[in-house]
Write a protein that holds these residues in place. Sequence first.
Motif, PDB file in Angstrom:
ATOM      1  N   SER A  24      37.392 -41.281  -4.432  1.00 27.95           N
ATOM      2  CA  SER A  24      37.764 -40.273  -5.414  1.00 27.95           C
ATOM      3  C   SER A  24      37.882 -38.921  -4.700  1.00 27.95           C
ATOM      4  O   SER A  24      37.603 -38.820  -3.499  1.00 27.95           O
ATOM      5  CB  SER A  24      36.715 -40.220  -6.533  1.00 27.95           C
ATOM      6  OG  SER A  24      37.164 -39.411  -7.595  1.00 27.95           O
ATOM      7  N   VAL A  26      37.500 -34.469  -5.408  1.00 26.99           N
ATOM      8  CA  VAL A  26      37.391 -33.227  -6.184  1.00 26.99           C
ATOM      9  C   VAL A  26      37.872 -32.119  -5.261  1.00 26.99           C
ATOM     10  O   VAL A  26      37.217 -31.825  -4.255  1.00 26.99           O
ATOM     11  CB  VAL A  26      35.952 -32.951  -6.646  1.00 26.99           C
ATOM     12  CG1 VAL A  26      35.859 -31.564  -7.242  1.00 26.99           C
ATOM     13  CG2 VAL A  26      35.503 -33.978  -7.682  1.00 26.99           C
ATOM     14  N   PRO A  60      28.951 -38.927  -9.039  1.00 29.29           N
ATOM     15  CA  PRO A  60      29.279 -37.593  -9.565  1.00 29.29           C
ATOM     16  C   PRO A  60      30.704 -37.130  -9.229  1.00 29.29           C
ATOM     17  O   PRO A  60      31.278 -36.323  -9.973  1.00 29.29           O
ATOM     18  CB  PRO A  60      28.233 -36.671  -8.919  1.00 29.29           C
ATOM     19  CG  PRO A  60      27.637 -37.439  -7.792  1.00 29.29           C
ATOM     20  CD  PRO A  60      27.801 -38.883  -8.113  1.00 29.29           C
ATOM     21  N   VAL A  61      31.243 -37.640  -8.123  1.00 25.44           N
ATOM     22  CA  VAL A  61      32.621 -37.242  -7.751  1.00 25.44           C
ATOM     23  C   VAL A  61      33.609 -37.840  -8.762  1.00 25.44           C
ATOM     24  O   VAL A  61      34.525 -37.151  -9.238  1.00 25.44           O
ATOM     25  CB  VAL A  61      32.957 -37.679  -6.297  1.00 25.44           C
ATOM     26  CG1 VAL A  61      34.386 -37.275  -5.939  1.00 25.44           C
ATOM     27  CG2 VAL A  61      31.973 -37.076  -5.313  1.00 25.44           C
ATOM     28  N   ALA A  63      32.783 -38.756 -11.821  1.00 24.54           N
ATOM     29  CA  ALA A  63      32.481 -38.131 -13.115  1.00 24.54           C
ATOM     30  C   ALA A  63      33.198 -36.784 -13.237  1.00 24.54           C
ATOM     31  O   ALA A  63      33.739 -36.447 -14.294  1.00 24.54           O
ATOM     32  CB  ALA A  63      30.974 -37.955 -13.261  1.00 24.54           C
ATOM     33  N   GLU A  64      33.224 -36.022 -12.147  1.00 24.74           N
ATOM     34  CA  GLU A  64      33.847 -34.689 -12.204  1.00 24.74           C
ATOM     35  C   GLU A  64      35.378 -34.763 -12.182  1.00 24.74           C
ATOM     36  O   GLU A  64      36.049 -34.054 -12.939  1.00 24.74           O
ATOM     37  CB  GLU A  64      33.341 -33.827 -11.032  1.00 24.74           C
ATOM     38  CG  GLU A  64      33.846 -32.398 -11.124  1.00 24.74           C
ATOM     39  CD  GLU A  64      33.308 -31.493 -10.032  1.00 24.74           C
ATOM     40  OE1 GLU A  64      32.342 -31.857  -9.349  1.00 24.74           O
ATOM     41  OE2 GLU A  64      33.904 -30.401  -9.870  1.00 24.74           O
ATOM     42  N   SER A  65      35.916 -35.641 -11.326  1.00 20.61           N
ATOM     43  CA  SER A  65      37.379 -35.668 -11.166  1.00 20.61           C
ATOM     44  C   SER A  65      38.072 -36.466 -12.266  1.00 20.61           C
ATOM     45  O   SER A  65      39.227 -36.202 -12.595  1.00 20.61           O
ATOM     46  CB  SER A  65      37.737 -36.284  -9.815  1.00 20.61           C
ATOM     47  OG  SER A  65      37.361 -37.651  -9.788  1.00 20.61           O
TER      48      SER A  65
END
Length: 161
Positions: A24, A26, A60-61, A63-65
Amino acid sequence: MAISSDDFKTLLGGWATGVTIVTSRVGEKIHGMTVSAFTEVSLSPPLVLVCADKSSNTHPVIAESGVFAVNILAADQADLSNRFASKKDEDKRFDGLDVETAKTGAPLLPGTVGALDCRVVAAHDAGDHVIYLGEVEEVRVTERVPLLYCRGSYGVMAAKD
Ligand SMILES: Cc1cc2nc3c(=O)[nH]c(=O)nc-3n(C[C@H](O)[C@H](O)[C@H](O)COP(=O)(O)O)c2cc1C
């Protein structure tokens, strides 16, 4: 009655899978990890899911992107699987790889069986993991032979007669 976690782990270890690297991005930061918990879900619309440990740095990457790519590893890519599973030199996982960028911005790895570029359409909390359901926006396909994983070892399919 609570199940034995040793039996649970031993039995699941005997479930043979393919091996993927889920990536992924961000901004400029790209990240990825080795994942066997990958499943096709629906053909129309095209949906797949991956399960990410909440303690992983990949979770978390994604989840954020809100995007991820599933890179399906080929039979000669066990080293790459180990590299993206190891916490050692985590920031060097992509070193020396000729990485392409998918439509969503997620990194695509070279030499794979193929890849699915996905946009997250749902994220389900599931114990110590998060299930990411992704709608597939782009597919890359080759005829390479896939890498398999079972009982802690890599393998390849037996040749057809
Ligand atoms: C064959 C194999 C399959 C794996 N499958 C998964 C998986 O489905 N989900 C997961 O969260 N971790 C899985 N892992 C463990 C992660 O790859 C490993 O914890 C990695 O270091 C996480 O990296 P990160 O913290 O940088 O995201 C697997 C490891 C191996 C070797």
